[in-house]
Design a protein around this motif. Structure first.
Motif, PDB file in Angstrom:
ATOM      1  N   LEU A  25      -3.192   0.991  -7.984  1.00  0.00           N
ATOM      2  CA  LEU A  25      -2.807  -0.174  -7.202  1.00  0.00           C
ATOM      3  C   LEU A  25      -1.330  -0.509  -7.329  1.00  0.00           C
ATOM      4  O   LEU A  25      -0.843  -1.386  -6.643  1.00  0.00           O
ATOM      5  N   ARG A  26      -0.619   0.168  -8.212  1.00  0.00           N
ATOM      6  CA  ARG A  26       0.812  -0.102  -8.349  1.00  0.00           C
ATOM      7  C   ARG A  26       1.533   0.370  -7.093  1.00  0.00           C
ATOM      8  O   ARG A  26       1.241   1.435  -6.572  1.00  0.00           O
ATOM      9  N   PRO A  27       2.496  -0.399  -6.629  1.00  0.00           N
ATOM     10  CA  PRO A  27       3.188  -0.015  -5.403  1.00  0.00           C
ATOM     11  C   PRO A  27       4.161   1.132  -5.630  1.00  0.00           C
ATOM     12  O   PRO A  27       4.646   1.333  -6.730  1.00  0.00           O
ATOM     13  N   ILE A  28       4.412   1.909  -4.571  1.00  0.00           N
ATOM     14  CA  ILE A  28       5.427   2.952  -4.672  1.00  0.00           C
ATOM     15  C   ILE A  28       6.769   2.437  -4.209  1.00  0.00           C
ATOM     16  O   ILE A  28       7.765   3.107  -4.321  1.00  0.00           O
ATOM     17  N   GLN A  29       6.797   1.190  -3.666  1.00  0.00           N
ATOM     18  CA  GLN A  29       8.061   0.647  -3.224  1.00  0.00           C
ATOM     19  C   GLN A  29       8.850   0.153  -4.420  1.00  0.00           C
ATOM     20  O   GLN A  29       8.309  -0.175  -5.445  1.00  0.00           O
ATOM     21  N   GLY A  30      10.110   0.113  -4.273  1.00  0.00           N
ATOM     22  CA  GLY A  30      10.982  -0.388  -5.309  1.00  0.00           C
ATOM     23  C   GLY A  30      12.391  -0.156  -4.839  1.00  0.00           C
ATOM     24  O   GLY A  30      12.659  -0.052  -3.651  1.00  0.00           O
ATOM     25  N   PRO A 103       5.642  -2.747  -0.149  1.00  0.00           N
ATOM     26  CA  PRO A 103       4.956  -2.024  -1.223  1.00  0.00           C
ATOM     27  C   PRO A 103       3.566  -1.584  -0.776  1.00  0.00           C
ATOM     28  O   PRO A 103       2.852  -2.333  -0.118  1.00  0.00           O
ATOM     29  N   ILE A 104       3.216  -0.368  -1.116  1.00  0.00           N
ATOM     30  CA  ILE A 104       1.867   0.131  -0.856  1.00  0.00           C
ATOM     31  C   ILE A 104       1.352   0.779  -2.138  1.00  0.00           C
ATOM     32  O   ILE A 104       2.136   1.310  -2.917  1.00  0.00           O
ATOM     33  N   PRO A 105       0.039   0.728  -2.375  1.00  0.00           N
ATOM     34  CA  PRO A 105      -0.498   1.389  -3.556  1.00  0.00           C
ATOM     35  C   PRO A 105      -0.218   2.889  -3.513  1.00  0.00           C
ATOM     36  O   PRO A 105      -0.356   3.526  -2.470  1.00  0.00           O
ATOM     37  N   LYS A 106       0.170   3.448  -4.653  1.00  0.00           N
ATOM     38  CA  LYS A 106       0.598   4.841  -4.672  1.00  0.00           C
ATOM     39  C   LYS A 106      -0.528   5.835  -4.410  1.00  0.00           C
ATOM     40  O   LYS A 106      -0.263   6.974  -4.092  1.00  0.00           O
ATOM     41  N   SER A 155      -3.256  -3.966  -0.021  1.00  0.00           N
ATOM     42  CA  SER A 155      -1.812  -4.149  -0.086  1.00  0.00           C
ATOM     43  C   SER A 155      -1.342  -5.124   0.992  1.00  0.00           C
ATOM     44  O   SER A 155      -0.507  -5.995   0.741  1.00  0.00           O
ATOM     45  N   SER A 156      -1.874  -4.999   2.196  1.00  0.00           N
ATOM     46  CA  SER A 156      -1.484  -5.887   3.290  1.00  0.00           C
ATOM     47  C   SER A 156      -1.914  -7.321   3.005  1.00  0.00           C
ATOM     48  O   SER A 156      -1.166  -8.263   3.254  1.00  0.00           O
TER      49      SER A 156
END
Length: 161
Positions: A25-30, A103-106, A155-156
């Motif tokens: 569930l961690r986002p890949i955005q950063g 951000p979206i889950p990886k 995520s949304s």
């Protein structure tokens, strides 16, 4: 932007049932860095390859395999495989664009890739009168696709995207 490391999952009932590890569930955005750009590039590349192969398989099924598929009464099965593969190829390409700003889950992208390969791949095999053990693989692929969509929906919802 909220800190994801300290947040508890609000979809606990769904996530508990699916038993997804926290890192899914961690986002890949950063911050825009090399690893992040590599992931978005990989999604776009894999989506493009899946889309290309869906068009090729669709044309192959409509022309070269028409008699074989008709003999096995599996034209609809082949078309379903092509359709799902194309939709999820497009989803991967869009995911590569969305992840640049949100951000979206990886695990969303890998779920789409694995799900497409298992779902469509098993249907292609079954349409060509492949081994019967491919039958139970199809729902596993469908489950991967559904988890990918669930992660994107989560995520949304969480990020009001």
């Amino acid at each position: 932007m909220p800190s994801y490391a300290s947040q508890k999952i609000s979809f606990t009932s769904v996530m508990t049932v699916l038993k997804l590890p926290d890192y899914c569930l961690r986002p890949i955005q950063g911050s825009i860095n090399h690893d992040f750009m590599l992931i978005t590039h990989q999604y776009r590349l894999l989506g493009s390859i899946l889309a290309l192969s869906a068009v090729l398989f669709g044309a192959f099924g409509a022309h070269a395999l028409r008699e074989t598929l008709s003999a096995h009464d599996s034209i609809q099965t082949w078309e379903t495989a092509v359709r799902y593969q194309m939709w999820h190829a497009l989803a991967l390409i869009l995911l590569s664009m969305i992840s640049l700003n949100h951000p979206i889950p990886k695990m969303t992208g890998p779920c789409f890739v694995v799900g497409s390969l298992l779902f469509s791949g098993s249907l292609y095999g079954l349409a060509l009168d492949g081994p019967k053990w491919l039958g139970p693989v199809t729902p596993l692929g469908g489950l991967c696709l559904m988890i990918g969509w669930l992660l994107l929906a989560y995520s949304s919802y969480k990020n009001k995207v």
